[in-house]
Design a protein around this motif. Structure first.
Motif: not given
Length: 332
Positions: A105, A126-132, A151-152, A155, A178
């Motif tokens: 993040n 906040s690995f999912d923050s990569l998508r931003h 791992f998703n 992300w 995805s």
């Protein structure tokens, strides 16, 4: 620039400077602002400090030609999340530093290439923050202390082109839909993890190389490969349980000409059967489809000829039919 200094100031008269390499065992302070005066500066490398380096990324926004900063083999880096996020850094390489944690993040929205290699990271957030990160094209995460496990693919940002997630401990994936929608993804390296299954049917048409070697995959469905998709596939070093179905799919994939199997440089084979007690383990698992078929004709007959069990049943059927004809021939 080599020495035993704790901080460094460069004479601003060196207006032609394009690269700076700083190596000091005693370096304790680094401020990007100090280098903003050099309009042509593109790269900075900071190596081999045995001290805690207090890093301030402010100043990147003033450096129009600046491309990347590389921190390698340093004892410890100390920076604030807010300061890092507010910078305009395009590329950051962190390798073999002692970093306890990393928060995605905190990565600035301008980031294009982020490399985290062997940094002893034990906590990530906040690995999912990569998508931003809409400009991110390259992500490298190799050999850190923390195990990602799951791992998703959701992300990853739609802009991503190359991903390396090796020696991360990944065992399973989520968000395959995805993955299919990552229309710019060309290179995906998942080498040396704990993966037991990977659905090749979801790879995007843009992918030109998929690396899965050195995992725990026992079955791979080559029939799921999208038709007419040309790419390189590396699956050696997995405990593949070979079957006749796999042989047929493998040969069909070779004959299609769309998939190039990358071989192990030691064995020269793209895959090796884990079930050594099977005759399939002796098949020439290389890239010559004709050679595999020829070997098969004198082995298990996975293609056009019958298996041993089918041959036995055929013999029984022929004997029964012969006896029936013999019986009726006595009366006619």
């Amino acid at each position: 620039m080599y020495g035993n200094f704790s901080e460094l100031t460069i004479d601003p008269n060196y207006v032609e400077v394009t690269k700076v390499k700083i190596e000091s065992a005693n370096l304790q302070r680094f401020q990007l602002e100090d280098y903003a005066v050099f309009a042509k500066l593109r790269e900075i490398t900071v190596d081999n400090s045995e001290q805690v380096i207090n890093v301030n990324f402010t100043g990147a926004e003033k450096m129009a030609n600046f491309e990347n900063i590389d921190f390698s083999n340093n004892s410890m880096l100390n920076y604030s999340c807010e300061n890092f996020k507010s910078s305009n850094l395009p590329n950051l390489y962190l390798s073999s530093n002692s970093i306890d944690e990393f928060d995605f993040n905190c990565v600035p929205s301008t980031m294009k290439d982020l490399s985290l290699y062997n940094n002893n990271i034990s906590t990530f957030r906040s690995f999912d923050s990569l998508r931003h990160l809409s400009q991110l094209t390259d992500l490298t995460w190799i050999w850190n202390s923390v195990q990602i496990n799951r791992f998703n693919f959701g992300w990853l940002p739609i802009s991503i082109q190359r991903v390396t997630l090796s020696v991360t401990g990944i065992s399973e994936f989520e968000g395959y839909e995805s993955l299919r929608n990552l229309s710019s993804l060309g290179y995906l390296n998942l080498k040396a993890n704990n993966i037991t299954d990977f659905n090749i049917g979801y790879i995007p048409p843009s992918l030109y190389q998929l690396v899965l070697d050195g995992n725990n995959i026992t079955e791979i469905s080559l029939s799921a490969v999208p038709p007419s998709h040309m790419f390189q596939l590396s699956i050696h070093g997995n405990p593949i349980q070979c079957t006749c179905s796999l042989v047929r799919d493998y040969v069909q994939t070779l004959e299609s000409g769309y998939v190039t199997f990358l071989a192990d440089w030691i064995t020269g084979q793209p895959l090796k059967c884990a079930n050594n007690d099977s005759k399939l383990a002796d098949y020439p698992w290389k890239t010559d489809a004709a050679a595999i078929k020829l070997h098969d004709a004198s082995a298990l007959c996975c293609f056009d000829c019958l298996t041993e069990e089918e041959t036995d049943l055929n013999d029984v059927f022929r004997r029964i039919v012969s006896q029936i004809f013999t019986f009726f021939a006595r009366f006619f």
